[in-house]
Design an enzyme around this catalytic site. Structure first.
Site, PDB file in Angstrom:
ATOM      1  N   GLU A 158       2.211  -2.782  -5.480  1.00 21.43           N
ATOM      2  CA  GLU A 158       0.643  -2.808  -5.278  1.00 21.43           C
ATOM      3  C   GLU A 158      -0.508  -2.102  -6.032  1.00 21.43           C
ATOM      4  O   GLU A 158      -1.185  -1.317  -6.041  1.00 21.43           O
ATOM      5  CB  GLU A 158       0.177  -1.888  -3.947  1.00 21.43           C
ATOM      6  CG  GLU A 158       1.606  -1.734  -2.627  1.00 21.43           C
ATOM      7  CD  GLU A 158       1.824  -0.473  -1.591  1.00 21.43           C
ATOM      8  OE1 GLU A 158       1.620  -0.107  -1.957  1.00 21.43           O
ATOM      9  OE2 GLU A 158       2.096  -1.857  -0.319  1.00 21.43           O
TER      10      GLU A 158
ATOM     11  N   ASN B 117       4.251  -7.584  -5.765  1.00 24.65           N
ATOM     12  CA  ASN B 117       3.920  -7.812  -4.454  1.00 24.65           C
ATOM     13  C   ASN B 117       3.324  -6.650  -3.756  1.00 24.65           C
ATOM     14  O   ASN B 117       2.675  -5.991  -4.925  1.00 24.65           O
ATOM     15  CB  ASN B 117       5.313  -7.079  -4.304  1.00 24.65           C
ATOM     16  CG  ASN B 117       5.423  -6.986  -2.109  1.00 24.65           C
ATOM     17  OD1 ASN B 117       5.711  -7.792  -2.276  1.00 24.65           O
ATOM     18  ND2 ASN B 117       6.517  -6.297  -2.215  1.00 24.65           N
TER      19      ASN B 117
ATOM     20  N   HIS C 154       2.063  -7.055   5.871  1.00 23.48           N
ATOM     21  CA  HIS C 154       2.006  -6.199   6.957  1.00 23.48           C
ATOM     22  C   HIS C 154       0.665  -6.616   8.406  1.00 23.48           C
ATOM     23  O   HIS C 154      -0.611  -5.966   7.832  1.00 23.48           O
ATOM     24  CB  HIS C 154       1.726  -4.744   6.762  1.00 23.48           C
ATOM     25  CG  HIS C 154       3.216  -4.114   6.608  1.00 23.48           C
ATOM     26  ND1 HIS C 154       4.255  -4.402   7.110  1.00 23.48           N
ATOM     27  CD2 HIS C 154       3.516  -3.866   4.275  1.00 23.48           C
ATOM     28  CE1 HIS C 154       5.363  -4.494   5.813  1.00 23.48           C
ATOM     29  NE2 HIS C 154       4.143  -3.500   4.428  1.00 23.48           N
TER      30      HIS C 154
ATOM     31  N   GLU D 191       7.565  -8.506   3.854  1.00 22.89           N
ATOM     32  CA  GLU D 191       7.538  -7.413   4.303  1.00 22.89           C
ATOM     33  C   GLU D 191       6.361  -7.576   5.738  1.00 22.89           C
ATOM     34  O   GLU D 191       5.855  -6.996   6.131  1.00 22.89           O
ATOM     35  CB  GLU D 191       6.898  -6.355   3.549  1.00 22.89           C
ATOM     36  CG  GLU D 191       7.506  -6.206   2.134  1.00 22.89           C
ATOM     37  CD  GLU D 191       6.694  -5.536   1.952  1.00 22.89           C
ATOM     38  OE1 GLU D 191       5.958  -3.927   2.418  1.00 22.89           O
ATOM     39  OE2 GLU D 191       6.711  -4.676   1.200  1.00 22.89           O
TER      40      GLU D 191
ATOM     41  N   ASP E 135       5.323  -7.657   8.972  1.00 22.30           N
ATOM     42  CA  ASP E 135       5.781  -7.540  10.818  1.00 22.30           C
ATOM     43  C   ASP E 135       4.459  -7.236  11.273  1.00 22.30           C
ATOM     44  O   ASP E 135       2.956  -7.635  10.520  1.00 22.30           O
ATOM     45  CB  ASP E 135       6.093  -5.841  10.699  1.00 22.30           C
ATOM     46  CG  ASP E 135       5.164  -5.236   9.639  1.00 22.30           C
ATOM     47  OD1 ASP E 135       4.529  -5.249   9.624  1.00 22.30           O
ATOM     48  OD2 ASP E 135       5.635  -4.003   9.235  1.00 22.30           O
TER      49      ASP E 135
HETATM   50  C1  XIL Z   1       7.850   2.346   3.727  1.00 15.76           C
HETATM   51  C2  XIL Z   1       9.444   2.502   4.656  1.00 15.76           C
HETATM   52  O1  XIL Z   1       9.226   1.227   5.470  1.00 15.76           O
HETATM   53  C3  XIL Z   1       8.962   3.713   4.891  1.00 15.76           C
HETATM   54  O2  XIL Z   1       9.828   4.147   5.569  1.00 15.76           O
HETATM   55  C4  XIL Z   1       8.730   4.649   3.933  1.00 15.76           C
HETATM   56  O3  XIL Z   1       8.540   6.054   4.707  1.00 15.76           O
HETATM   57  C5  XIL Z   1       6.990   4.626   2.854  1.00 15.76           C
HETATM   58  O4  XIL Z   1       7.166   3.079   2.633  1.00 15.76           O
HETATM   59  N1  XIL Z   1       4.416  -1.800   2.045  1.00 15.76           N
HETATM   60  C6  XIL Z   1       5.336  -1.512   0.965  1.00 15.76           C
HETATM   61  C7  XIL Z   1       7.152  -0.365   1.650  1.00 15.76           C
HETATM   62  O5  XIL Z   1       5.941  -2.230   0.059  1.00 15.76           O
HETATM   63  O6  XIL Z   1       7.812  -0.466   0.538  1.00 15.76           O
HETATM   64  C8  XIL Z   1       6.247   0.338   2.206  1.00 15.76           C
HETATM   65  O7  XIL Z   1       7.982   0.944   3.128  1.00 15.76           O
HETATM   66  C9  XIL Z   1       5.535  -0.470   3.794  1.00 15.76           C
HETATM   67  C10 XIL Z   1       4.200  -0.747   2.406  1.00 15.76           C
END
Ligand code: XIL
Length: 354
Positions: A161, A202, A238, A266, A268
């Site tokens: 990020e 990422n 996401h 990641e 969802d």
């Molecule tokens: C999130 C976790 O799922 C949570 O448990 C934590 O509190 C915050 O981080 N992008 C990412 C992940 O790269 O590392 C994040 O994970 C979600 C968004």
């Protein structure tokens, strides 16, 4: 996935591999429930991010993870605040637990995340050194972590990020203290510590912002062109049911057109992006979500085999998804329900692989 990895795992773990092979046997007749794990339907690794507390303490969860997936990403335990909570004090125990679980079950481990602006321990936020002290601190963190997991973690999200919504570099503490090339140097440091590890940049937003996507592609291809060891893109994904299928497939195709590896890292699919506090889960929503999973997986599966690093969901079930607590809303973003049963989304993924 590197062939040597599966071969090495199989030669040292005959039991785990034979279990995995049996799991791939099709159901006779086609009318009995599908007992095949999700990963065995795919020609590429399929995984989830893993909550270490559930893995240790919830037998239903750990059995489901072993059955359905052949790749794991630690949800939190390889982040900087977990690995180096105070300067020079490296704590690997929880991550080691996940690595040994994965080994026992013949699963790949993808590391997440070496350099991020979140999950930064307090001692880093308060660090007062000059730029060479900052550089040394970053390098030591990356190399100590990567070296510890050398040969066990096959790939890393090296930088997470680093691009902002408007396509500029995110104005985080790393940029502030180290300048824009902290990103490239992070990849070089990781590569020095484990030359065999595959290294990913990422980020999120490829599917809804062409500006951000273009900036990410420019950053990564720019590094590749000047010989920085970067192997691919993690597309977090996401996403939610209001993002059109063609936007998702266009994003996947645009990223893949670089020729580098693509990890849906990641995944969802939220049903409640508007934070409706009164929303309930219905069969209609389940079906819309299943279609969205199917379309996404179909678009991904169409990529050249060598570029398909895998698909990883962020968390396993609707009970352990990060979304409800993080965004303070009811939501059901994952392929397993709160009782760890397969949802329509699970079938959507399988259909997308056909
Ligand atoms: C999130 C976790 O799922 C949570 O448990 C934590 O509190 C915050 O981080 N992008 C990412 C992940 O790269 O590392 C994040 O994970 C979600 C968004």
């Amino acid at each position: 996935m590197k062939m040597y990895f599966k071969l090495a795992v199989c030669s040292t773990l005959m039991l785990a591999c034979s279990k995995k092979e049996q799991a791939g046997t099709p159901e006779p007749g086609g009318t009995t429930p599908d007992t095949t794990g999700l990963y065995a339907h795919a020609g590429f690794p399929v995984g989830a991010s893993i909550n270490i507390n559930l893995l240790k303490n919830n037998a239903t969860y750990s059995a489901l993870v072993a059955k359905e997936f052949n790749s794991v990403t630690p949800e939190n335990v390889m982040k900087m605040d977990a690995i180096q909570p105070t300067q020079g004090n490296f704590t690997f125990g929880e991550a080691d637990y996940l690595v040994s679980f994965a080994k026992q079950h013949g699963m790949r481990v993808h590391g997440h995340a070496l350099v991020w602006y979140q999950a930064v321990p307090g001692w880093v936020t308060n660090f007062t050194g000059d730029s060479s002290a900052w550089e040394n601190m970053l390098k030591t963190h990356i190399q100590t972590e990567v070296a510890h997991f050398k040969g066990k973690v096959v790939s890393w999200d090296v930088v997470n990020e680093a691009i902002d919504e408007d396509g500029t570099l995110r104005k985080n503490l790393w940029l502030q203290h180290l300048g824009p090339d902290y990103i490239a140097r992070s990849f070089q440091y990781a590569h020095q510590a484990d030359p065999d590890a595959l290294l990913f940049y990422n980020d999120y937003g490829h599917e809804y912002s062409s500006v951000k996507r273009a900036a990410i592609i420019t950053l990564v291809t720019g590094m590749k062109n000047r010989g920085i060891p970067v192997d691919g893109f993690g597309m977090q994904m996401h996403t939610n049911t209001s993002v059109p299928d063609n936007a998702i497939s266009a994003a996947i195709t645009a990223v893949a057109n670089t020729g580098l590896k693509v990890h849906i890292s990641e995944l969802d699919i939220s049903l409640n992006p508007n934070n409706d506090q009164n929303m309930t889960y219905t069969a209609a929503l389940a079906s819309v979500q299943s279609q969205k999973y199917q379309a996404l997986v179909k678009a991904y599966n169409a990529l050249p085999a060598a570029q398909k690093f895998g698909i990883t969901t962020w968390d396993v079930s609707d009970a352990d998804s990060w979304i409800p607590p993080y965004y303070h809303r009811p939501d059901w973003p994952l392929p397993f329900d709160a009782s760890y049963k397969r949802k329509a989304a699970w079938q959507g993924i399988v259909n997308g692989l056909k």
